[in-house]
Design a protein around this motif. Structure first.
Motif, short mmCIF file in Angstrom:
data_model
loop_
_atom_site.label_atom_id
_atom_site.label_comp_id
_atom_site.label_asym_id
_atom_site.label_seq_id
_atom_site.Cartn_x
_atom_site.Cartn_y
_atom_site.Cartn_z
N PHE A 1 6.54 4.96 -9.00
CA PHE A 1 5.94 4.27 -7.85
C PHE A 1 5.21 5.33 -7.04
CE2 PHE A 1 9.87 2.03 -8.98
CZ PHE A 1 9.29 0.87 -9.47
N ASP A 2 3.96 5.59 -7.46
CA ASP A 2 3.23 6.75 -6.94
C ASP A 2 2.35 6.42 -5.75
OD1 ASP A 2 4.23 8.15 -9.22
OD2 ASP A 2 2.67 7.16 -10.40
N ARG A 3 1.92 5.15 -5.64
CA ARG A 3 0.93 4.81 -4.62
C ARG A 3 1.33 3.52 -3.92
NH1 ARG A 3 -3.13 7.75 -7.64
NH2 ARG A 3 -4.91 7.08 -6.42
N ALA A 4 1.00 3.45 -2.63
CA ALA A 4 1.36 2.27 -1.83
C ALA A 4 0.12 1.66 -1.20
CB ALA A 4 2.34 2.68 -0.74
N PHE A 5 0.01 0.34 -1.30
CA PHE A 5 -1.09 -0.40 -0.66
C PHE A 5 -0.44 -1.30 0.40
CE2 PHE A 5 -4.11 -3.87 -0.25
CZ PHE A 5 -5.33 -3.20 -0.24
N PHE A 6 -0.88 -1.17 1.67
CA PHE A 6 -0.19 -1.87 2.75
C PHE A 6 -0.93 -3.13 3.20
CE2 PHE A 6 1.28 2.55 3.15
CZ PHE A 6 2.65 2.31 2.96
N VAL A 7 -0.14 -4.17 3.45
CA VAL A 7 -0.67 -5.45 3.92
C VAL A 7 0.24 -5.93 5.07
CG1 VAL A 7 -1.77 -6.04 1.74
CG2 VAL A 7 0.63 -6.66 2.10
N SER A 8 0.15 -7.22 5.41
CA SER A 8 0.88 -7.68 6.61
C SER A 8 2.15 -8.47 6.32
CB SER A 8 -0.05 -8.54 7.48
OG SER A 8 -1.12 -7.77 7.91
N GLY A 9 2.52 -8.66 5.05
CA GLY A 9 3.73 -9.43 4.79
C GLY A 9 3.94 -9.63 3.30
#
Ligand SMILES: Cc1ncc(COP(=O)(O)O)c(C=O)c1O
Length: 464
Positions: free
Chosen positions: A106-114
């Motif tokens: 789990f190398d990368r994170a993409f952020f959203v609102s929920g």
């Protein structure tokens, strides 16, 4: 101005979102005033033990001083900047911290609102990855029934809920569903192990029927939420699912919107099954623990690099990676680490489970208890021997919540599948809960269950 609680529909205009859910004249719920730790207080000063962390969100408890301080500090600096135009130190740190806690793969994170946005984002990332690696024929998803993946159109398509689909199937793509491997109420002639085989076989049959070259991804909740009442995968099931997905080049996505961020006694529920690692994971709820709306997709480098190398992810939201949510979530993760809440979820989960098993032995209406860490649930039944559920129209979970409110315990409830698969009540307190507070939770829960059993007897519904 204090708005006095009366009934839904008692104001001609506005009057809160509740009017979308309940007909006019329905009594309004208590108005929440404040929270601290595992407790909530309403406007009348009545105290409730938050036995479910709201909708399994408030993992670090209410009114955490370090998080409140971080919120105030960030709000005083800057609360918004558009994605791609600016970065913030917190958003970079959040991605680093989160991927560090999630571990290998789990190398990368993409952020959203929920959670719903996270699942839609995972769907689009999976699709764009297939296009990027020269497999544009892969476009179909497979999910499970029952399941809950959220309320956006993509997540609604993934969700296994006949009631929702009776209304919305006309406006969402068809997603084939495979059964959930239950451990409690099994089809005739099956053991837990043989039914788990049937469920895994159903995945492979569905992939073959749909055309294995056209199937993109299979999504599941590794430990279930409200739709299955914390169903735990039987031994070997997830490993077989992983093997089947590998054999057919299908991506495996774990929806850890509820189970992630430490709730099950591992930072990801995926960590409990190291031989069945998913390709992507979605998170929300406990990630920011209710202090700000936030969700995330975690993916490995090879998926993100392939998409970025082909012109970049054709997806994003105005609030993706906003500095305020990033700072707040960093503070929340800081508390998860500082208080070692992952270990605590494991230890307190064992204490809670012992209580729940005792309650199940004594209560005439608790048929099963299950879960991992502090993601647990009870299943209510009319007959413990035959496992016969209550009539669906009775809505036992809602009745239990009402008795709970009287007793001073908040038992959040949202009915999935109109009760078709059983009546579940999540028992998911904040991970910060103490042994003494678990004792209190258990006695309030047992008293509420007894109130419900008494109500059932009075109503002449047969128990036993
Ligand atoms: C497993 C799971 N996935 C997705 C969602 C949707 O998340 P949200 O309500 O934040 O959009 C939920 C919400 O309950 C959930 O439990």
């Amino acid at each position: 101005m204090t708005i006095q609680p009366r009934t839904v529909g008692d104001t001609p205009k506005g009057g809160s979102i509740l009017g979308f859910y309940a007909p006019k004249g329905t009594p309004r719920p208590p108005q929440l005033d404040r929270g601290q730790g595992v407790y909530l207080w309403d406007n009348d000063g009545k105290r409730y033990l938050d036995a479910t962390s709201g909708a399994v969100v408030a993992n670090i408890g209410h009114d955490n001083p370090a998080v409140v301080a971080a919120m105030q500090a960030q709000a005083a600096k800057v609360s918004f900047a558009p994605l791609g135009f600016f970065e913030s130190r917190d958003s970079i740190e959040l991605a680093n911290n989160l991927c560090g806690l999630a571990g290998d793969g789990f190398d990368r994170a993409f952020f959203v609102s929920g959670g719903s946005e996270a699942n839609d984002s995972a769907m689009k990332l999976a699709r764009q990855y297939a296009v990027a690696i020269g497999q544009p024929g892969r476009h179909k998803f497979i999910a499970r029934n029952p399941s809950y993946h959220g309320a956006t159109l993509g997540a609604t398509a993934l969700t296994g809920d006949a009631h929702s689909h009776s209304i919305f199937s006309a406006i969402v793509p068809h997603v084939p569903k495979v059964p959930v491997p239950w451990t409690y109420r099994l089809p005739d002639g099956h053991s837990v192990a043989t039914y788990a085989e049937v469920c895994a076989d159903a995945l492979e049959e569905t992939i073959l029927r749909e055309g294995s070259q056209s199937v993109l991804a299979f999504i599941l909740e590794p430990v279930g939420g409200l739709s299955t009442g914390a169903a735990v995968p039987p031994p070997g099931y997830l490993e077989r699912v992983r093997e089947i997905c590998d054999r057919h080049g299908v991506l495996l996505i774990y929806d850890e919107v509820m189970s992630g961020a430490g709730r099950t006694g591992a930072f990801l529920a995926a960590h409990h099954w190291p031989q069945a690692r998913p390709d992507m994971v979605t998170l929300a709820k406990g990630l920011a623990a209710g202090y700000t709306p936030l969700g995330a997709v975690l993916a490995p480098n090879h998926i993100v690099d392939a998409v970025a190398g082909q012109g970049g992810f054709v997806h994003g939201h105005t609030y993706s990676t906003n500095p305020f949510s990033a700072a707040v979530a960093n503070a929340v993760l800081g508390e998860v680490v500082r208080q070692d809440l992952v270990t605590r979820a494991r230890e307190m989960g064992a204490v809670l489970m012992e209580h729940l098993q005792g309650i199940a032995q004594r209560s005439p209406i608790v048929g099963d208890v299950r879960g991992v860490g502090l993601l647990t649930a009870i299943e209510m039944v009319a007959n413990k021997k035959s496992k016969r559920p209550f009539p669906a129209a009775f809505n036992a979970p809602k009745r239990l919540s009402e008795h709970g409110l009287q007793r001073g315990i908040a038992l959040y409830n949202r009915r999935a599948n109109l009760g078709e698969f059983g009546d579940f009540q999540m028992v998911t307190p904040p991970l910060t809960i103490s042994v003494a507070e678990i004792d209190e939770l258990a006695s309030l829960l047992e008293a509420s269950l007894q109130d419900l059993a008494d109500e059932i007897t009075k109503a002449g519904l047969p128990i036993g």
